[in-house]
Design a protein around this motif. Structure first.
Motif, PDB file in Angstrom:
ATOM      1  N   ASP A  46      26.040  44.764  36.356  1.00 41.58           N
ATOM      2  CA  ASP A  46      26.467  44.622  34.960  1.00 41.58           C
ATOM      3  C   ASP A  46      27.961  44.868  34.784  1.00 41.58           C
ATOM      4  N   ILE A  47      28.543  45.741  35.603  1.00 44.83           N
ATOM      5  CA  ILE A  47      29.961  46.055  35.443  1.00 44.83           C
ATOM      6  C   ILE A  47      30.852  45.295  36.425  1.00 44.83           C
ATOM      7  N   THR A  48      30.272  44.583  37.392  1.00 47.37           N
ATOM      8  CA  THR A  48      31.068  43.860  38.388  1.00 47.37           C
ATOM      9  C   THR A  48      30.948  42.353  38.238  1.00 47.37           C
ATOM     10  N   THR A  49      30.314  41.864  37.194  1.00 42.73           N
ATOM     11  CA  THR A  49      30.213  40.429  36.957  1.00 42.73           C
ATOM     12  C   THR A  49      30.716  40.115  35.553  1.00 42.73           C
ATOM     13  N   ILE A  50      31.279  38.902  35.396  1.00 48.86           N
ATOM     14  CA  ILE A  50      31.812  38.499  34.098  1.00 48.86           C
ATOM     15  C   ILE A  50      31.882  36.978  34.047  1.00 48.86           C
ATOM     16  N   GLU A  51      31.700  36.437  32.841  1.00 48.92           N
ATOM     17  CA  GLU A  51      31.815  34.999  32.642  1.00 48.92           C
ATOM     18  C   GLU A  51      33.277  34.580  32.747  1.00 48.92           C
ATOM     19  N   LYS A  52      33.505  33.347  33.228  1.00 49.06           N
ATOM     20  CA  LYS A  52      34.877  32.867  33.328  1.00 49.06           C
ATOM     21  C   LYS A  52      35.401  32.451  31.949  1.00 49.06           C
ATOM     22  N   PHE A 165      31.944  37.647  40.334  1.00 51.14           N
ATOM     23  CA  PHE A 165      31.524  39.010  40.648  1.00 51.14           C
ATOM     24  C   PHE A 165      32.409  39.570  41.757  1.00 51.14           C
ATOM     25  N   VAL A 166      32.562  40.886  41.731  1.00 57.73           N
ATOM     26  CA  VAL A 166      33.334  41.613  42.739  1.00 57.73           C
ATOM     27  C   VAL A 166      32.373  42.520  43.483  1.00 57.73           C
ATOM     28  N   LYS A 167      32.312  42.331  44.777  1.00 55.50           N
ATOM     29  CA  LYS A 167      31.372  43.101  45.580  1.00 55.50           C
ATOM     30  C   LYS A 167      32.025  44.322  46.221  1.00 55.50           C
ATOM     31  N   LYS A 168      33.306  44.172  46.632  1.00 56.67           N
ATOM     32  CA  LYS A 168      33.958  45.269  47.346  1.00 56.67           C
ATOM     33  C   LYS A 168      35.465  45.178  47.144  1.00 56.67           C
ATOM     34  N   LEU A 169      36.082  46.345  47.010  1.00 61.89           N
ATOM     35  CA  LEU A 169      37.537  46.462  46.921  1.00 61.89           C
ATOM     36  C   LEU A 169      38.000  47.536  47.890  1.00 61.89           C
ATOM     37  N   LYS A 170      39.048  47.233  48.647  1.00 63.02           N
ATOM     38  CA  LYS A 170      39.664  48.240  49.519  1.00 63.02           C
ATOM     39  C   LYS A 170      41.161  48.142  49.317  1.00 63.02           C
ATOM     40  N   LEU A 171      41.760  49.210  48.822  1.00 56.93           N
ATOM     41  CA  LEU A 171      43.149  49.164  48.374  1.00 56.93           C
ATOM     42  C   LEU A 171      43.993  50.190  49.111  1.00 56.93           C
ATOM     43  N   LYS A 172      45.196  49.760  49.529  1.00 58.62           N
ATOM     44  CA  LYS A 172      46.166  50.657  50.164  1.00 58.62           C
ATOM     45  C   LYS A 172      47.299  50.932  49.180  1.00 58.62           C
ATOM     46  N   GLY A 173      47.617  52.207  48.961  1.00 60.05           N
ATOM     47  CA  GLY A 173      48.687  52.566  48.047  1.00 60.05           C
ATOM     48  C   GLY A 173      48.701  54.061  47.778  1.00 60.05           C
TER      49      GLY A 173
END
Length: 371
Positions: A46-52, A165-173
Motif C-alpha cells: 500500500d505504501i510502495t505502489t502508486i498510480e502514474k 512499485f518500489v521493492k528495494k532501495l539501497k542508498l549511500k550517503g
C-alpha cells in the motif's frame, strides 16, 4: 533532534503540492557506515505502489518533536529495484527550495530474473510485474551535497502498466547526526551547524595527518561510489553485449534466409538446365537415327542401281550366247538340207550369207526386252 532519510511516492514532482503521497523511511544498514536500506515486504504494497505519473522524492527529514523539516545531506549513490525500466533523475542543490530542482541524467535498468530473498519474491508474485535493477550515481560519480533527490519512474513494465512499485532501495550517503538542544531558539539553527561542522571536517583532512573517523568515512564512501560506478559500467556493457548479440543473430538469420532463397533458385535453374540437356540429347539421337536411315537408303539405292546394271550386262551376254547357238543350229540345219538336196540330185541354187543371218538374229533378240 532526529534525522533520517525519508522516501515519498507522489504523482507530482513538487512535494508541497502532491495529489497523492505515500511515505516510508530508509534504515541504516547493519554493520555498514553511510549506508541505508529499505526492503518492502508483501504487507508494504500500500505504501510502495502508486498510480502514474510516478515520482519518488528522497530527502533528509529532521524533527524536534514539534516540527518536521528537510535539511541538506550528502548523496553518494543509489540502487533501486522497481518495475520502472527508465528513471529520470533530478536533484535540488543545497541552499535551494524544492522548486529549484535540476536535471541530472536518465538511467536504464537491467531486468532482474530471480530475486534473491523470499520477501522480494513474495512481492513480485503479489504484483505480478517485472522487476528492474537501476544504479544511480551523482554527476562525475562524486558525492554531492543536495537538499533532495527526485526520481521520475518511466517505462513501467509490463507494457500498459499503470502502477509503479518500489521493492528495494539501497542508498549511500551521510546525514547529519541526531542531537538534542536544551532551548527552542537553538533548534532552528542546529541542523545548519551540524552540516557546517561536517563540511569543515571534510576540508580539514590532510594527506600527512593521521587517519580520522571522517577520512575513514570518506574513504568508505568513495569505495562505495566506485563499486556502484563499476556495477553501472558492467550493466551497460551487458546491455550493449546483449544488443550486439541480438543484432548479430538477426543479421545471421537474414543472411541464412537470403542464401536459402538463392540456393533454391540455383537448384531450380540446374533442374531446368538438366531438362534442356536431356531434350538436346533426344534431338541428337533423333538426328543420328535420321542420318543412319538416310545413309542406309542411299546405300540401298546404289546397290539397286548396281544390281540393275549387272543384270543388263548378264542379259546382253546371254543373248549373244543364245544368238551364237542359234546360228550354229541354223548352220547345221542348212548343212543337212544341202546334204539332202545333193542326194536327190536336183541342182538347187541356194545363196546363204551366214553373217547376215547372224546379224538379223541378234537384232531380233535385242528387240525382245523392249517389247
Amino acid at each position: 533532534m532526529t534525522s533520517r532519510l525519508r522516501c515519498r511516492l507522489a504523482q507530482n514532482l513538487n512535494p508541497t503540492n502532491t495529489i497523492e503521497c505515500k511515505m516510508f523511511y530508509c534504515k541504516p544498514e547493519k554493520d555498514k557506515k553511510s549506508s541505508f536500506i529499505f526492503e518492502a515486504c508483501s504487507s508494504d504494497t500500500d505504501i510502495t505502489t502508486i498510480e502514474k505519473p510516478c515520482h519518488l522524492i528522497i530527502d533528509c527529514s529532521s524533527s524536534d518533536g514539534n516540527h518536521v523539516g528537510s535539511i541538506d545531506w550528502l548523496f553518494g549513490g543509489l540502487e533501486i529495484h522497481s518495475n520502472s525500466r527508465n528513471i529520470e533523475v533530478y536533484a535540488v542543490p543545497e541552499g535551494k527550495d524544492f522548486g529549484g530542482h535540476e536535471y541530472w541524467q536518465t538511467h536504464r535498468g537491467s531486468k532482474v530474473e530471480d530475486a534473491p530473498d523470499s520477501a522480494s519474491n513474495n512481492l513480485k508474485d503479489d504484483l505480478g510485474e517485472e522487476l528492474y535493477h537501476t544504479i544511480i550515481l551523482p554527476p562525475a560519480s562524486k558525492p554531492a551535497t543536495i537538499k533532495s533527490l527526485h526520481l521520475k519512474l518511466l517505462s513501467l513494465r509490463p507494457a500498459k502498466c499503470t502502477r509503479a512499485f518500489v521493492k528495494k532501495l539501497k542508498l549511500k550517503g551521510r546525514i547529519p547526526e541526531a542531537s538534542k538542544s536544551s532551548s527552542d531558539a537553538e533548534t532552528g539553527s542546529s541542523t545548519n551547524q551540524v552540516q557546517e561542522n561536517m563540511l569543515t571536517k571534510q576540508k580539514q583532512a590532510s594527506p600527512r595527518s593521521t587517519p580520522s573517523p571522517d577520512s575513514t568515512e570518506d574513504l568508505s564512501k568513495a569505495i562505495s561510489g566506485l563499486v556502484m560506478m563499476i556495477q553501472t559500467i558492467q550493466s551497460n556493457m551487458e546491455s550493449s553485449i546483449q544488443s550486439t548479440i541480438g543484432e548479430f543473430s538477426k543479421h545471421s538469420f537474414n543472411q541464412h534466409q537470403n542464401w536459402t532463397g538463392k540456393i533454391a533458385a540455383l537448384e531450380h535453374n540446374v533442374s531446368n538446365l538438366k531438362d534442356s540437356v536431356e531434350g538436346l540429347n533426344e534431338s541428337v539421337k533423333l538426328l543420328s537415327k535420321q542420318s543412319e536411315q538416310m545413309s542406309a537408303d542411299k546405300d540401298e539405292n546404289e546397290f539397286k542401281e548396281f544390281d540393275l546394271e549387272s543384270m543388263r550386262q548378264i542379259l546382253k551376254e546371254e543373248r549373244q550366247l543364245m544368238a551364237k547357238e542359234l546360228l550354229l543350229q541354223n548352220e547345221q540345219m542348212l548343212s543337212q538340207v544341202l546334204d539332202k538336196l545333193k542326194c536327190n540330185c536336183r541342182p538347187v541354187e541356194i545363196s546363204t550369207n551366214a553373217s547376215e543371218i547372224e546379224k538379223n538374229i541378234v537384232e531380233e533378240l535385242e528387240d525382245e526386252p523392249h517389247k
